[in-house]
Design an enzyme around this catalytic site. Structure first.
Site, PDB file in Angstrom:
ATOM      1  N   ASP A  83       0.856  -1.193   0.000  1.00 27.66           N
ATOM      2  CA  ASP A  83       0.000   0.000   0.000  1.00 27.66           C
ATOM      3  C   ASP A  83       0.890   1.240   0.000  1.00 27.66           C
ATOM      4  O   ASP A  83       1.745   1.394   0.871  1.00 27.66           O
ATOM      5  CB  ASP A  83      -0.909  -0.026   1.240  1.00 27.66           C
ATOM      6  CG  ASP A  83      -2.151   0.823   1.062  1.00 27.66           C
ATOM      7  OD1 ASP A  83      -2.147   1.734   0.215  1.00 27.66           O
ATOM      8  OD2 ASP A  83      -3.138   0.569   1.796  1.00 27.66           O
ATOM      9  N   ASP A  94      -3.507   7.178  -3.326  1.00 30.40           N
ATOM     10  CA  ASP A  94      -3.502   6.026  -2.420  1.00 30.40           C
ATOM     11  C   ASP A  94      -3.748   4.806  -3.304  1.00 30.40           C
ATOM     12  O   ASP A  94      -4.789   4.724  -3.959  1.00 30.40           O
ATOM     13  CB  ASP A  94      -4.617   6.248  -1.389  1.00 30.40           C
ATOM     14  CG  ASP A  94      -4.717   5.167  -0.334  1.00 30.40           C
ATOM     15  OD1 ASP A  94      -3.926   4.214  -0.362  1.00 30.40           O
ATOM     16  OD2 ASP A  94      -5.620   5.291   0.520  1.00 30.40           O
ATOM     17  N   HIS A 154     -12.534   5.517   0.835  1.00 28.47           N
ATOM     18  CA  HIS A 154     -12.708   6.775   1.564  1.00 28.47           C
ATOM     19  C   HIS A 154     -12.452   7.961   0.653  1.00 28.47           C
ATOM     20  O   HIS A 154     -11.798   7.830  -0.385  1.00 28.47           O
ATOM     21  CB  HIS A 154     -11.713   6.806   2.722  1.00 28.47           C
ATOM     22  CG  HIS A 154     -10.314   6.397   2.306  1.00 28.47           C
ATOM     23  ND1 HIS A 154      -9.398   7.298   1.831  1.00 28.47           N
ATOM     24  CD2 HIS A 154      -9.729   5.172   2.198  1.00 28.47           C
ATOM     25  CE1 HIS A 154      -8.286   6.644   1.501  1.00 28.47           C
ATOM     26  NE2 HIS A 154      -8.459   5.346   1.700  1.00 28.47           N
ATOM     27  N   HIS A 162      -7.818  10.292   4.917  1.00 27.07           N
ATOM     28  CA  HIS A 162      -9.111   9.635   5.134  1.00 27.07           C
ATOM     29  C   HIS A 162     -10.154  10.692   5.451  1.00 27.07           C
ATOM     30  O   HIS A 162     -10.126  11.308   6.499  1.00 27.07           O
ATOM     31  CB  HIS A 162      -9.054   8.640   6.302  1.00 27.07           C
ATOM     32  CG  HIS A 162      -8.481   7.326   5.906  1.00 27.07           C
ATOM     33  ND1 HIS A 162      -7.333   6.821   6.448  1.00 27.07           N
ATOM     34  CD2 HIS A 162      -8.881   6.414   4.991  1.00 27.07           C
ATOM     35  CE1 HIS A 162      -7.057   5.655   5.890  1.00 27.07           C
ATOM     36  NE2 HIS A 162      -7.983   5.387   4.998  1.00 27.07           N
ATOM     37  N   GLU A 187     -11.124   0.477  -2.364  1.00 21.02           N
ATOM     38  CA  GLU A 187     -10.192  -0.580  -2.006  1.00 21.02           C
ATOM     39  C   GLU A 187     -10.881  -1.852  -1.535  1.00 21.02           C
ATOM     40  O   GLU A 187     -10.990  -2.106  -0.340  1.00 21.02           O
ATOM     41  CB  GLU A 187      -9.178  -0.103  -0.975  1.00 21.02           C
ATOM     42  CG  GLU A 187      -9.733   0.664   0.211  1.00 21.02           C
ATOM     43  CD  GLU A 187      -8.611   1.189   1.113  1.00 21.02           C
ATOM     44  OE1 GLU A 187      -7.678   0.435   1.424  1.00 21.02           O
ATOM     45  OE2 GLU A 187      -8.666   2.376   1.491  1.00 21.02           O
ATOM     46  N   GLU A 278      -6.348  -1.374  -4.783  1.00 15.10           N
ATOM     47  CA  GLU A 278      -6.837  -0.016  -4.534  1.00 15.10           C
ATOM     48  C   GLU A 278      -6.358   0.965  -5.600  1.00 15.10           C
ATOM     49  O   GLU A 278      -5.197   0.940  -6.015  1.00 15.10           O
ATOM     50  CB  GLU A 278      -6.340   0.460  -3.160  1.00 15.10           C
ATOM     51  CG  GLU A 278      -6.759   1.884  -2.803  1.00 15.10           C
ATOM     52  CD  GLU A 278      -6.339   2.288  -1.396  1.00 15.10           C
ATOM     53  OE1 GLU A 278      -5.369   1.708  -0.869  1.00 15.10           O
ATOM     54  OE2 GLU A 278      -6.981   3.192  -0.831  1.00 15.10           O
TER      55      GLU A 278
END
Ligand code: MN
Ligand code: MN
Length: 293
Positions: A83, A94, A154, A162, A187, A278
């Site tokens: 990640d 992200d 998110h 977030h 994700e 993601e």
């Protein structure tokens, strides 16, 4: 392309490039700590900044495994979720992929990849988190696995990793439409376990939330350093120069005082294996996937 999207797209492209290069670095016997260092160095080399520490969670750990300075753990025959977070002037990308070093769980990996693909096709102004969650749930269960329900995508903001809205991995009934220009991460997590995670102990990822004065001089210096991370998540490993024992002490003090938030590793409740994929999106017509090369 609209100019206000530029930073988001640039961050996404750096994250995507690092992600694709780093796939080859995740291999049996490689030190996880060195791999994390390499990923973070490469982000800076490409002109990005680190939005959160690189994380490499294996097998039944779904997220938030981040080696500290003493961690000598090496990759083995694991299912590794890598990640990566990059920012450009606070605009965050992200992105995550799963690398199956066991070579025995390709359908588990495919389940989260295909779920993300199905979700991607729905992203547009007016689409709802419920619709996206339903699509993710359907794809993952069609492979015979469960989505992880208490983990979700998110919103992303400037210097915020977030924020709302939450983008669920099942149909939560959230019918609030996505809006043009919103930036979101989707994700899907797939597991052969219970589909729920719990927090374990020994966090190595933290974030400054509520700075307050501290008394002792070393803690003060550590806190000064933490303030340099611009309110974004950081790794205890980045503070290793102060001495491991000292850092642990100060960080646990800061947690108690409510100065920082801790993000411990998240473990699947049934000890199931977990895959994750993601991407970051800008909601528009058509949607922009910033982290797709
Ligand atoms: Mn992520
Ligand atoms: Mn995310």
């Amino acid at each position: 392309m609209e100019q206000e999207y530029d930073d988001w797209i640039q961050a996404g492209q750096i994250a995507a490039k690092v992600r694709e290069e780093a796939r080859a670095w995740v291999r049996e016997n490689a030190l996880i700590r060195e791999t994390a260092d390499k990923v973070e160095a490469r982000i800076l080399e490409l002109g990005g900044k680190i939005a959160f520490p690189a994380q490499f969670s294996s097998d039944n750990v779904a997220a938030h495994y981040c080696p500290d300075a003493q961690d000598e753990t090496r990759f083995a025959r694991n299912i590794v979720k890598m990640d990566i977070g990059v920012h450009v002037s606070g605009a965050v990308a992200d992105t995550a992929v799963t690398i199956d070093l066991t070579k025995e769980h390709s359908s588990l990996v495919k389940a989260s990849e295909e779920a993300l693909k199905a979700a991607s096709e729905l992203v547009r102004p007016g689409a709802t988190p419920a619709q996206i969650g339903r699509a993710i749930h359907e794809v993952i269960t069609s492979y015979g696995f469960s989505p992880i329900k208490n983990l979700s995508g998110h919103g992303l903001g400037r210097y915020e990793v977030h924020t709302s809205p939450s983008i669920p991995n099942y149909d939560t009934g959230d019918d609030n439409p996505l809006k043009k220009g919103q930036t979101i991460a989707i994700e899907p997590f797939a597991t052969n376990g219970l589909g729920m995670i719990k927090q374990s102990s020994n966090a190595t990822v933290f974030m400054l939330t509520n700075p307050k004065p501290v008394r002792d001089i070393t803690s003060r210096k550590i806190l000064e350093k933490i303030k340099g991370y611009e309110g974004l998540p950081f790794a205890s490993r980045w503070l290793a120069g102060f001495g491991a024992q000292r850092v642990r002490l100060s960080l646990s003090q800061f947690v108690k005082l409510g100065i920082i938030e801790q993000y411990p590793p998240l473990v699947e409740q049934g000890n199931g294996l977990v895959s994750q994929t993601e991407h970051t999106f800008i909601v528009d017509e058509p949607a922009i996937i910033t982290t797709r090369l």
